[in-house]
Design an enzyme around this catalytic site. Structure first.
Site, PDB file in Angstrom:
ATOM      1  N   SER A  60      28.390  42.433  26.569  1.00  0.00           N
ATOM      2  CA  SER A  60      27.736  43.690  26.963  1.00  0.00           C
ATOM      3  C   SER A  60      28.629  44.533  27.855  1.00  0.00           C
ATOM      4  O   SER A  60      29.462  44.009  28.600  1.00  0.00           O
ATOM      5  CB  SER A  60      26.447  43.409  27.734  1.00  0.00           C
ATOM      6  OG  SER A  60      25.534  42.738  26.927  1.00  0.00           O
ATOM      7  N   GLU A  94      23.090  32.453  20.036  1.00  0.00           N
ATOM      8  CA  GLU A  94      22.286  32.916  21.172  1.00  0.00           C
ATOM      9  C   GLU A  94      20.807  32.913  20.799  1.00  0.00           C
ATOM     10  O   GLU A  94      19.954  32.497  21.557  1.00  0.00           O
ATOM     11  CB  GLU A  94      22.710  34.331  21.599  1.00  0.00           C
ATOM     12  CG  GLU A  94      21.825  34.887  22.720  1.00  0.00           C
ATOM     13  CD  GLU A  94      22.353  36.181  23.330  1.00  0.00           C
ATOM     14  OE1 GLU A  94      22.914  36.996  22.585  1.00  0.00           O
ATOM     15  OE2 GLU A  94      22.182  36.357  24.554  1.00  0.00           O
TER      16      GLU A  94
END
Lengths: 405, 364
Positions: free
Chosen positions: A131, A246
């Site tokens: 991110s 994830e």
């Protein structure tokens, strides 16, 4: 229909239980007070090594790369039994859960040989550098730049929301190597040394007051081309490997999070204008709603486990987990705090209400982490129900020429 | 870990789906509505021929002796297809006999219900009462007196399980409906008509205890949860198909997140309900002490899923969804039937918390 192990599962569970009784003897009770970070890291490393030596790390990974070559069911049984103890967990969940599978799937055999064994033993800690401030849900919009220089790459940019970056030795980082390609086509993934010159890690202070994540700044950080994962320009595909892991890792209700039973206890302890809180219809209704969400998710996981136990892939029902868990936690916490009137507002360390204040604060983050409520609803609508995707006006335009509509 | 329907139940479900796809669905429901018939007699004859009413009846009484799983998948497929037949009512009456019937009562009624010679119903409603409130209807000296309304499928039934007042609360009686006065009672559901049954000295027999009635309501809560799930899935499938087809502002409306997220919420609510419905099915089959909490949760979660789906499916269809000719009304109306079937959402929400309190006390 039953909730029992198969004979083979029961045998494995018994073996794990017997091992834990001895190996985790010092962790059969919760710690008297939370461990300081350094102590947590030391204990985590020691526990990881013990697990490795006993053959409980990389349970589902191929034997060729040091795993055990067993099934997801074995991993789940181990996790279930391990979570009955209070051993330190978390330091390796991102590294072993997401980074290392990406390393051995997309790295060269030499790279895998260099990094996987030490990761398995817990000697080296890994983080995931994905991110950025401008790219969260829309990960393919990242701007951290990598430029080729001889047989090296030079990386500049900023990552954010990186767990354990300050305690990590290595990370996998997704960068933009071609600004003139469309956004998904110009990305490349690398392994970076977190101790390399030009790396700077700064903790983020969250709105809850804690600091569980970091920002990571890259200033002329050099990475050898041998440490590239996948081809140049294939970073998006490589990152999908990581994110798939994830999705498997994030979900379910966080351990020790409050639930319907907490709300029952709170309601039993409080009076309202019209009598005991537990006798109020709206309170009972909220307890029922919270049970339906909490237990509904637990039972949904049982459905998925049943599929795994038969060697099948779980159905799409698993995708509802986080979106239900996070919002239920937020709503239930707020409701319980309201019931307590001003006592739900005043902070009294060590009280039950303080735990609910805590879950009210961090549930706001849980609704964003690992896929926001909105992205998860898109995924359900598009992948499960087959609805058309959002229009993406930036999909085919060179990244350098993108202008927001 | 095997928290899933049995393979036999899955096979039956597929067969039932295929059978009903060809014969039932909204257009068949519309025919019954338009004609004012009590049910689709031809379809009912075929359903009987399939052996579905016999599913739970022991082989000794001419049945198939199947488990709770099979009853649940039949409920789901009847719910999905809106089939205008009294199968769920008949299966419910059979369940009452299985729980509470004496050997003689079972021998008298189960073969008839299994073969379709008799059609059963549960007559518990007397207006604003809940299933656990003591009714006004009485059984004295083998004679039943009282008025039950609305009795779903009451126009076509030949035998009723009737709740009666006892010192322990509501309990059951069984009565043939021969000679009983019945009038059509209009309800919000126009596909499965209801009746008012008036008992005035009707011959009847007591059936089990007050505790048996409580247990029956739990099993019926599970059964109705599966039926509601089927109905909710059908309404969602129809709305997803519409969202993929309907164009507004130059796009299929299914691209808009305002639309997409509602459809995702329909799925989320249905999957939560499915997990509880499966738990209820397990607890029923295993006769587990968790049945009270599992059945309550299944009932509440499935009603929530169905109400949300039925309401938002009209909304997502827009103006056409509000017309008489469009099929949204069937799901919207069936939602009210299922909400009233065996006690309201509020009733079961409270029963769920009572079950949790009881479990906590037992553990303390």
């Amino acid at each position: 229909m039953d909730f029992n192990d198969t004979a083979a599962e029961a045998e494995f569970r018994a073996k794990v239980k017997a091992w834990l009784a001895e190996a985790a003897a010092e962790y059969l009770q919760p710690p008297a007070k939370p461990w300081a970070l350094e102590d947590f890291v030391t204990r985590s490393k020691a526990w990881q090594l013990k697990k490795f030596e006993a053959g409980y790390v990389g349970i589902t990974w191929p034997k060729a790369i040091g795993g055990q070559g067993l099934t997801p069911m074995h991993q789940i049984i181990f996790n279930q039994e391990e979570s009955r103890t209070f051993v330190p967990t978390g330091l390796y969940s991102i590294g072993l859960g997401m980074c290392i599978p990406t390393v051995f799937t997309h790295g060269s055999p030499e790279i895998a040989a260099r990094y996987v064994p030490k990761a398995l033993r817990g000697e080296e800690v890994w983080c995931q550098l994905f991110s950025e401030p401008v790219a969260g849900s829309d990960l393919a919009s990242i701007r951290t730049k990598a430029v080729k220089d001889g047989d090296e790459w030079v990386i500049n940019g900023q990552k954010v929301w990186t767990s354990f970056a300050h305690k990590s030795d290595f990370g996998i980082v997704v960068t933009r190597t071609d600004f003139d390609a469309p956004k998904h086509k110009g990305l490349t993934m690398f392994i970076v040394d977190m101790h390399a010159p030009g790396m700077e890690v700064r903790p983020i202070k969250q709105m809850s007051g804690g600091s569980d994540f970091n920002e990571v700044f890259f200033t002329d950080v050099r990475v050898k081309d041998t440490h590239r994962l996948g081809e140049v320009g294939e970073g998006w595909k490589v990152s999908l490997t990581t994110l798939m892991h994830e999705r498997l890792a994030v979900g379910g209700k966080p351990r020790n999070a409050p639930g319907y039973q907490t709300l029952l206890n709170v309601a039993n302890s409080l009076e309202t204008d019209t009598g005991p809180a537990i006798q109020q219809t709206d309170v009972r209704n909220r307890i029922a709603d919270t049970y339906i969400a909490d237990e509904g998710i637990r039972l949904t996981q049982m459905r998925a486990l049943s599929a795994l136990s038969r060697g099948q892939i779980p159905g799409p029902e698993q995708s509802i987990s986080k979106v239900v868990v996070a919002k239920t936690l937020q709503d239930m916490s707020a409701f319980a705090l309201d019931l307590a009137e001003s006592a739900g507002f005043a902070v009294e360390p060590g009280s039950d209400l303080e735990k609910l204040q805590g879950s009210y604060m961090w549930s706001a983050g849980l609704r964003i982490a690992g896929g926001t409520d909105e992205i998860l609803r898109n995924i359900i609508a598009e992948r499960v129900l087959g609805l058309p995707g959002d229009l993406r006006p930036d999909k085919d335009t060179p990244f350098s020429q993108l202008k927001p509509l | 870990m095997n928290f899933d329907l049995s393979d036999d139940a899955k096979t039956l479900k597929e067969a039932a789906r295929k059978f009903l796809d060809a014969r039932a669905g909204p257009s068949a429901a519309r025919k019954v509505m338009d004609s004012g018939q009590t049910h689709d007699a031809k379809l009912w004859a075929e359903v009987v021929e399939q052996g579905w009413p016999a599913a739970r009846v022991p082989e000794a009484h001419g049945g198939l002796g199947l488990g709770a799983d099979e009853a649940c998948v039949l409920a789901e497929e009847i719910g999905r297809s809106l089939a205008p037949v009294p199968l769920m009512s008949t299966l419910s009456a059979i369940e009452a006999l299985l729980i509470a019937g004496s050997a003689a009562q079972q021998a008298e009624w189960l073969p008839k219900l299994a073969s379709g010679e008799a059609v059963g119903v549960i007559a518990w409603a007397e207006g604003p009462n809940s299933p656990l409130q003591t009714p006004a209807t009485k059984l004295e000296g083998g004679k039943l007196s009282g008025r039950k309304s609305p009795v779903i499928d009451g126009l076509v039934a030949t035998v009723a399980i009737v709740t009666i007042a006892t010192p322990d609360g509501p309990a059951m009686a069984i009565a043939s409906l021969e000679g009983v006065t019945r009038e059509k009672q209009d309800t919000l559901d126009l596909v499965r008509p209801s009746a008012t049954l008036s008992f005035a000295g009707t011959p009847a027999e007591g059936l089990g205890t007050a505790a048996d009635w409580v247990k029956l309501t739990e099993r019926l809560a599970v059964l109705s949860a599966w039926e509601a799930l089927g109905t909710a899935d059908a309404a969602r499938d129809m709305t997803v198909a519409y969202a993929k087809d309907r164009v507004a502002f130059g796009q299929r409306i299914g691209r808009y997140q305002g639309v997409k997220h509602k459809l995702a919420d329909m799925f989320i609510k249905a999957e939560l309900a499915r997990a509880h419905a499966l738990h209820g099915c397990w607890a029923w089959e295993a006769d587990a002490p968790e049945l009270a909490q599992a059945a309550s949760a299944a009932r509440v979660a499935s009603l929530d899923a169905l109400a949300f789906t039925a309401e938002e499916s009209v909304q997502l269809h827009g103006g056409i969804g509000f017309t008489w000719e469009q099929d949204c009304q069937f799901y919207y109306r069936r939602n009210r039937l299922l909400a009233a079937l065996i006690g309201s959402r509020a009733h079961w929400s409270d029963r769920l918390v009572r079950a949790l309190e009881q479990r906590n006390r037992a553990a303390a």
